[in-house]
Design an enzyme around this catalytic site. Sequence first.
Site, PDB file in Angstrom:
ATOM      1  CE  LYS A 145      -2.860   9.892   2.820  1.00  8.99           C
ATOM      2  NZ  LYS A 145      -4.261   8.911   3.101  1.00  8.99           N
ATOM      3  CD  GLU A 192      -1.560   2.456   1.784  1.00  9.14           C
ATOM      4  OE1 GLU A 192      -2.288   3.146   2.082  1.00  9.14           O
ATOM      5  OE2 GLU A 192      -0.328   2.502   2.322  1.00  9.14           O
ATOM      6  CD  GLU A 196      -4.933   6.378   1.427  1.00  6.53           C
ATOM      7  OE1 GLU A 196      -4.232   5.644   2.198  1.00  6.53           O
ATOM      8  OE2 GLU A 196      -5.427   7.280   1.873  1.00  6.53           O
TER       9      GLU A 196
HETATM   10  O1  G3P Z   1      -4.772   2.410   2.851  1.00  6.95           O
HETATM   11  C1  G3P Z   1      -5.182   2.306   4.218  1.00  6.95           C
HETATM   12  C2  G3P Z   1      -4.568   3.519   4.975  1.00  6.95           C
HETATM   13  O2  G3P Z   1      -3.387   3.826   4.237  1.00  6.95           O
HETATM   14  C3  G3P Z   1      -5.532   4.580   5.220  1.00  6.95           C
HETATM   15  O3  G3P Z   1      -4.780   5.656   5.851  1.00  6.95           O
HETATM   16  O4  G3P Z   1      -3.717   7.625   6.531  1.00  6.95           O
HETATM   17  O5  G3P Z   1      -2.577   5.630   6.647  1.00  6.95           O
HETATM   18  O6  G3P Z   1      -3.039   6.650   4.391  1.00  6.95           O
HETATM   19  P1  G3P Z   1      -3.617   6.413   5.991  1.00  6.95           P
HETATM   20 MG    MG Z   2      -2.534   5.120   3.029  1.00  5.17          MG
END
Ligand code: G3P
Ligand code: MG
Length: 251
Positions: free
Chosen positions: A119, A42, A117
Amino acid sequence: RTADGQAAAPIIFAHRGASGTRPENTMVAFRRAVELGATGIETDVQLSADGQPVLIHDETLSRTAGASGWVGDKTWAELQSLDAGGWYHPEFMGERIPHLDELLELVRQTGLIVNLELKNTVRAYEGLEATVIEAVRRHGVERQTLISSFNHYSLALCKQLAPDIRTGILYMEGLYRPWEYAKTIGADALHAYDPAVRAEWVQGARAAGVDYHPFTVNDEGRLRELIEMGTAGIITDHPDRVVRLLSQRRP
Ligand code: G3P
Ligand code: MG
């Protein structure tokens, strides 16, 4: 489930790479995840001021890149001059903020799943979806890619632009029958904040053909529970813990 009733092994997503033991979202963290046996990675994607996709979690640079200001206000060249490893430990000084292309090359070589992900809840990053999809196609890793976001309009747009690339809905808690909601935007997976996840929800999603990928889980007892629930994937800073727990299961 397998023939003997055991839950299938989940995809082990190393959260920001092996961020429990390496500086998050750096190539050293991604390579370490591969070494530890992660089957997925991720990471967080934003755009530089000149439109390059870069891998960094915060919208600002102070915590992990030792500079002031916003990621999206700096050019790729400016971002490259920053150190993204020294804040974590002097041993990692000189690590850079990676370009998405660098990670996708690793993904192509290793066959891992990548969870990108987007952002884009704080800054909109116009064109982020198309930029990411273009990169995924150029590297030929469409089948290994899952795009996730807390911005569900963005996920709907991704599905429109690339129906063949899987998407995952990030959310914190309490959605009612979230697998039905997932279907309204064509999403393939639910990325739920872990403490909210209950076994019957995992089962409901599975029955609807939607994968559950809780985040971010590091506690061994909870990891064991999620494996037993049969979640399709787990997002963790410590992929080696999941590898070890899976190896301890009775054959
Ligand atoms: O993708 C899961 C997680 O990464 C989401 O929150 O803030 O760690 O990017 P964050
Ligand atoms: Mg994340």
